[in-house]
Design an enzyme around this catalytic site. Structure first.
Site, PDB file in Angstrom:
ATOM      1  CD  GLU A  77      -2.654   1.091   5.761  1.00 27.43           C
ATOM      2  OE1 GLU A  77      -1.572   0.861   6.315  1.00 27.43           O
ATOM      3  OE2 GLU A  77      -3.662   0.350   5.877  1.00 27.43           O
ATOM      4  CB  THR A  82      -0.929   0.048   1.228  1.00 26.64           C
ATOM      5  OG1 THR A  82      -0.142   0.024   2.423  1.00 26.64           O
ATOM      6  CG2 THR A  82      -1.906  -1.109   1.221  1.00 26.64           C
ATOM      7  CG  ASN A 111       1.250   3.686   4.347  1.00 28.84           C
ATOM      8  OD1 ASN A 111       0.297   3.126   4.850  1.00 28.84           O
ATOM      9  ND2 ASN A 111       2.365   3.043   3.991  1.00 28.84           N
TER      10      ASN A 111
END
Length: 301
Positions: free
Chosen positions: A242, A199, A201
């Protein structure tokens, strides 16, 4: 402070947060006046929000200043003048506001403001006062068009309510495009990569957020799935945003990202462990792909 030099203008005045369909109607109105009279369509907006200076409170933002300027230009403004809103500006008399800012600096030959518009120290000036100044100083004044639906005028308040309750379809309808949030990709704990779903962030986000949960999104033009929340499965306590991008494995750290919210998939919840979380993310990703299939990338506007 930049002011367009030597320009005769049709001026729209307002904060215009979000540049929703109501604002777009006013921009179209001013654009028509400007085109008919050979004027430049100029938006006069303010930063920080006047409420911050006058009352110590800023409504949650629908868009950053940079995004607001971009959208104002998209919807018809030739120039956007961002006037710093200070206590000194707030103290100007209505006459000085008009003569020094609108006429001398912006070359106003037409002014478009809302029926409830107030200006000058202690909000002493109103639409009728603006019309009187216009008659004296040689500019026309038009009451801003009011666009709305069966629930009333389109407004930034209605857009915020739709977003904060998770009604993204309603937010999209009111805005005329998808709501978006923006920030810079920050380093995280890289846990997503260990379970097969890396992911990005997103940090530094100032725009209004939807409720904690999972969403189908476009990150700029890339499809993906986003989680907003505190990650209860891994005992998280701080808010994280995320974004997992589909079919992408590049390095995004330190890069700006704009995330356009397309559809809500589910609430955030706590799972028994990482295996259950991994399985649910796979389900979420499939749901997001279905929602995004055939959708126009970006903000859809």
């Amino acid at each position: 402070m930049f002011y367009p030099a030597g320009v005769q203008s049709a001026v729209i005045i307002g904060n215009l947060d979000g540049v929703h369909r109501g604002h777009q109607a006013v921009l179209q109105q001013a654009r028509a006046i400007a085109d008919a009279r050979g004027l430049s369509a100029v938006v006069l907006t303010f930063d920080p929000h006047p409420s911050q200076v006058l009352r110590g409170f800023t409504p949650p933002r629908l868009a950053t200043l940079e995004r607001r300027v971009e959208l104002l230009r998209r919807h018809g403004a030739d120039q956007v003048v961002v006037e710093p809103f200070t206590s000194e500006l707030a103290a100007l008399t209505p006459e000085r506001f008009v003569k020094e800012l609108l006429v001398a600096r912006l070359g106003a030959k037409a002014v478009v403001v809302g029926e409830n518009f107030r200006f000058g120290a202690k909000r002493a000036g109103d639409l009728e006062a603006m019309r009187a100044f216009g008659a004296e100083l040689g500019f026309e004044v038009a009451a801003a068009a009011v666009a709305g639906d069966e629930r009333g005028p389109f407004s930034s308040t209605r857009v915020r309510e739709a977003i904060t309750t998770g009604d993204l379809d309603e937010a999209t309808r009111l805005l005329g495009r998808r709501h978006s949030i923006s920030g810079v990709v920050e380093g995280g704990d890289r846990r997503g990569r260990t379970i097969g779903f890396p992911t990005a962030n997103l940090g530094g986000v100032v725009e209004v957020l939807p409720p904690h949960g999972v969403y189908a999104v476009f990150a700029d033009d890339r499809p993906g799935v986003m989680n907003v929340g505190v990650r209860p499965t891994v005992d998280g306590t701080s808010l994280r945003i995320e974004v997992h991008l589909f079919d992408f494995d590049g390095d995004l750290y330190g890069q700006p990202m704009r995330v356009h919210l397309v559809g809500r998939i589910r609430d955030e919840k706590k799972f028994s462990g990482l295996d259950e979380l991994r399985a649910q993310i796979a389900v979420d990703a499939a749901a997001a792909r279905t929602i995004l299939a055939g959708a126009r990338p970006g903000d859809g506007g």
